[in-house]
Scaffold this motif. Structure first.
Motif, mmCIF file in Angstrom:
data_model
loop_
_atom_site.group_PDB
_atom_site.id
_atom_site.type_symbol
_atom_site.label_atom_id
_atom_site.label_comp_id
_atom_site.label_asym_id
_atom_site.label_seq_id
_atom_site.Cartn_x
_atom_site.Cartn_y
_atom_site.Cartn_z
ATOM 1 N N ARG A 45 0.811 18.218 -7.217
ATOM 2 C CA ARG A 45 -0.744 17.946 -7.213
ATOM 3 C C ARG A 45 -1.310 18.112 -5.871
ATOM 4 N NH1 ARG A 45 1.051 11.935 -9.250
ATOM 5 N NH2 ARG A 45 1.878 12.624 -11.400
ATOM 6 N N ARG A 46 -0.739 19.132 -5.125
ATOM 7 C CA ARG A 46 -1.409 19.497 -3.797
ATOM 8 C C ARG A 46 -2.749 19.887 -3.792
ATOM 9 N NH1 ARG A 46 2.017 23.098 -5.243
ATOM 10 N NH2 ARG A 46 1.288 25.480 -5.291
ATOM 11 N N SER A 47 -3.231 20.637 -4.903
ATOM 12 C CA SER A 47 -4.547 20.647 -5.265
ATOM 13 C C SER A 47 -5.458 19.383 -5.033
ATOM 14 C CB SER A 47 -5.004 21.860 -6.235
ATOM 15 O OG SER A 47 -4.563 20.794 -7.506
ATOM 16 N N SER A 48 -5.100 18.251 -5.432
ATOM 17 C CA SER A 48 -6.038 17.183 -5.426
ATOM 18 C C SER A 48 -6.202 16.770 -3.808
ATOM 19 C CB SER A 48 -5.228 16.066 -6.521
ATOM 20 O OG SER A 48 -4.378 15.723 -5.910
ATOM 21 N N PHE A 49 -5.332 16.922 -3.090
ATOM 22 C CA PHE A 49 -5.489 16.470 -1.720
ATOM 23 C C PHE A 49 -6.733 16.913 -1.239
ATOM 24 C CE2 PHE A 49 -4.688 17.019 3.015
ATOM 25 C CZ PHE A 49 -4.665 15.449 3.186
ATOM 26 N N ARG A 50 -7.585 15.858 -0.730
ATOM 27 C CA ARG A 50 -8.931 16.401 0.041
ATOM 28 C C ARG A 50 -8.553 17.162 1.240
ATOM 29 N NH1 ARG A 50 -12.216 12.038 0.825
ATOM 30 N NH2 ARG A 50 -10.350 10.635 0.530
ATOM 31 N N SER A 51 -8.976 18.169 1.636
ATOM 32 C CA SER A 51 -8.738 18.714 3.228
ATOM 33 C C SER A 51 -9.635 17.654 3.863
ATOM 34 C CB SER A 51 -9.214 20.327 2.902
ATOM 35 O OG SER A 51 -10.625 20.247 2.793
ATOM 36 N N GLY A 52 -8.865 17.752 4.888
ATOM 37 C CA GLY A 52 -9.253 16.747 5.989
ATOM 38 C C GLY A 52 -8.895 15.051 5.711
ATOM 39 N N GLY A 53 -8.530 15.047 4.634
ATOM 40 C CA GLY A 53 -8.144 13.572 4.338
ATOM 41 C C GLY A 53 -6.812 13.038 4.957
ATOM 42 N N ASN A 54 -6.456 12.050 4.957
ATOM 43 C CA ASN A 54 -5.259 11.464 5.517
ATOM 44 C C ASN A 54 -4.269 11.608 4.657
ATOM 45 O OD1 ASN A 54 -3.358 9.633 6.679
ATOM 46 N ND2 ASN A 54 -4.664 8.111 7.099
ATOM 47 N N MET A 55 -3.350 12.680 5.127
ATOM 48 C CA MET A 55 -2.036 13.159 4.293
ATOM 49 C C MET A 55 -1.068 11.752 4.353
ATOM 50 S SD MET A 55 -0.186 15.786 3.420
ATOM 51 C CE MET A 55 -0.801 17.138 3.961
ATOM 52 N N ARG A 56 -0.993 10.905 5.297
ATOM 53 C CA ARG A 56 -0.094 10.050 5.180
ATOM 54 C C ARG A 56 -0.475 8.952 4.098
ATOM 55 N NH1 ARG A 56 2.013 6.726 10.324
ATOM 56 N NH2 ARG A 56 3.388 8.456 10.516
ATOM 57 N N ALA A 57 -1.620 8.604 4.169
ATOM 58 C CA ALA A 57 -1.865 7.726 3.193
ATOM 59 C C ALA A 57 -1.918 8.281 1.848
ATOM 60 C CB ALA A 57 -3.432 7.295 3.496
ATOM 61 N N TRP A 58 -2.348 9.404 1.469
ATOM 62 C CA TRP A 58 -2.118 10.001 0.348
ATOM 63 C C TRP A 58 -0.503 10.350 -0.002
ATOM 64 C CZ3 TRP A 58 -0.322 15.299 -1.218
ATOM 65 C CH2 TRP A 58 -0.754 15.627 -2.351
ATOM 66 N N LEU A 59 0.421 10.691 0.834
ATOM 67 C CA LEU A 59 1.620 10.491 0.337
ATOM 68 C C LEU A 59 2.116 9.097 0.046
ATOM 69 C CD1 LEU A 59 2.923 13.251 2.930
ATOM 70 C CD2 LEU A 59 2.594 13.338 0.562
ATOM 71 N N LEU A 60 1.864 8.196 0.964
ATOM 72 C CA LEU A 60 2.281 6.693 0.867
ATOM 73 C C LEU A 60 1.903 6.206 -0.592
ATOM 74 C CD1 LEU A 60 2.185 5.298 4.275
ATOM 75 C CD2 LEU A 60 4.177 5.998 2.949
ATOM 76 N N SER A 61 0.670 6.764 -0.960
ATOM 77 C CA SER A 61 -0.012 6.359 -2.158
ATOM 78 C C SER A 61 0.761 6.840 -3.413
ATOM 79 C CB SER A 61 -1.214 6.718 -2.363
ATOM 80 O OG SER A 61 -1.963 6.514 -3.525
ATOM 81 N N ILE A 62 1.193 8.096 -3.400
ATOM 82 C CA ILE A 62 2.117 8.875 -4.319
ATOM 83 C C ILE A 62 3.470 8.276 -4.384
ATOM 84 C CG2 ILE A 62 3.133 11.088 -4.857
ATOM 85 C CD1 ILE A 62 0.820 12.614 -3.923
ATOM 86 N N LEU A 63 4.061 7.766 -3.063
ATOM 87 C CA LEU A 63 5.244 7.272 -3.200
ATOM 88 C C LEU A 63 5.231 5.679 -4.071
ATOM 89 C CD1 LEU A 63 8.131 7.296 -0.746
ATOM 90 C CD2 LEU A 63 7.225 5.182 -1.239
ATOM 91 N N HIS A 64 4.083 4.946 -3.619
ATOM 92 C CA HIS A 64 4.008 3.780 -4.080
ATOM 93 C C HIS A 64 3.941 3.843 -5.851
ATOM 94 C CE1 HIS A 64 2.774 -0.405 -4.398
ATOM 95 N NE2 HIS A 64 1.939 -0.084 -5.023
ATOM 96 N N ASN A 65 2.896 4.830 -6.271
ATOM 97 C CA ASN A 65 2.790 5.137 -7.541
ATOM 98 C C ASN A 65 4.102 5.360 -8.276
ATOM 99 O OD1 ASN A 65 0.187 4.281 -7.346
ATOM 100 N ND2 ASN A 65 -0.481 6.263 -7.261
ATOM 101 N N ALA A 66 4.985 6.304 -7.738
ATOM 102 C CA ALA A 66 6.364 6.514 -7.879
ATOM 103 C C ALA A 66 7.177 5.322 -8.241
ATOM 104 C CB ALA A 66 7.064 7.764 -7.261
ATOM 105 N N PHE A 67 7.165 4.657 -7.410
ATOM 106 C CA PHE A 67 7.824 3.229 -7.285
ATOM 107 C C PHE A 67 7.555 2.302 -8.500
ATOM 108 C CE2 PHE A 67 8.443 -1.141 -6.024
ATOM 109 C CZ PHE A 67 9.677 -1.207 -5.886
ATOM 110 N N VAL A 68 6.124 2.334 -8.617
ATOM 111 C CA VAL A 68 5.601 1.427 -9.573
ATOM 112 C C VAL A 68 5.986 1.913 -11.003
ATOM 113 C CG1 VAL A 68 3.477 0.758 -10.905
ATOM 114 C CG2 VAL A 68 3.696 0.293 -8.299
ATOM 115 N N ASP A 69 6.010 3.288 -11.015
ATOM 116 C CA ASP A 69 6.299 4.091 -12.343
ATOM 117 C C ASP A 69 8.059 3.667 -12.587
ATOM 118 O OD1 ASP A 69 3.815 4.879 -12.785
ATOM 119 O OD2 ASP A 69 4.287 6.904 -12.054
#
Length: 176
Positions: A45-69
């Protein structure tokens, strides 16, 4: 720095991802699997990452969603396993027993005297009313009901393992 030329670099975030995964899962090997899943998802999903966005928050969000799944998946799996056990406990008897039982009922039915068998068949199997069955057999309604009553009694006796009693009527002038 041009945001379009920014590399999709997640290596600098691995420490945070591992700590958060360990915090969620409380297991080192499961945390590594979780980080792996999150990184795969992030790459897909790298294309959904907003350039200039917070990479750490984005990755932690993905990790959290993976955990919930994973938690949901395990919960659903546990529910399916519990349902499977519950269904296994309510297993039906072997089909051979049904076949044997059906053969016993059929034999008992066929052993009924013809007039009882015909009366019971028309009412119980063909679904005719008592009057329709009596008309079909050209007998009075009371006679039909008597025959059906004797047939049912004979079948109940077979069910109880008691030999069917003969008619309660005595033959006048017969053996004493």
């Amino acid at each position: 720095m041009n945001p379009r030329t920014t590399r999709f670099d997640v290596l600098g975030q691995l420490g945070a991802l591992r700590r958060y995964a360990r915090s969620l899962s409380r297991d080192a090997s499961e945390a590594e699997d979780l980080v792996h899943d999150a990184l795969v998802r992030a790459y897909e999903r790298r294309s959904s990452f907003r350039s200039g966005g917070n990479m750490r928050a984005w990755l932690l969000s993905i990790l959290h969603n993976a955990f919930v799944d994973r938690v949901r998946s395990r919960s659903a799996e546990a529910a399916r396993a519990a349902e499977s056990v519950r269904l296994g406990e309510t297993a039906l008897p072997a089909p051979q027993e049904h076949s044997v039982r059906l053969a016993q009922v059929r034999d008992a039915f066929m052993a009924l005297p013809e007039e009882q068998r015909a009366a019971l068949h028309l009412v119980a199997i063909e679904g005719l009313s008592y009057q329709e069955a009596a008309d079909a057999l050209a007998i009075p309604l009371g006679t039909l009901m008597s025959r059906i009553g004797r047939a049912r009694a004979a079948l109940r006796a077979m069910e109880d393992g008691v030999p069917a009693r003969g008619s309660h009527l005595k033959i006048v002038g017969g053996p004493q």
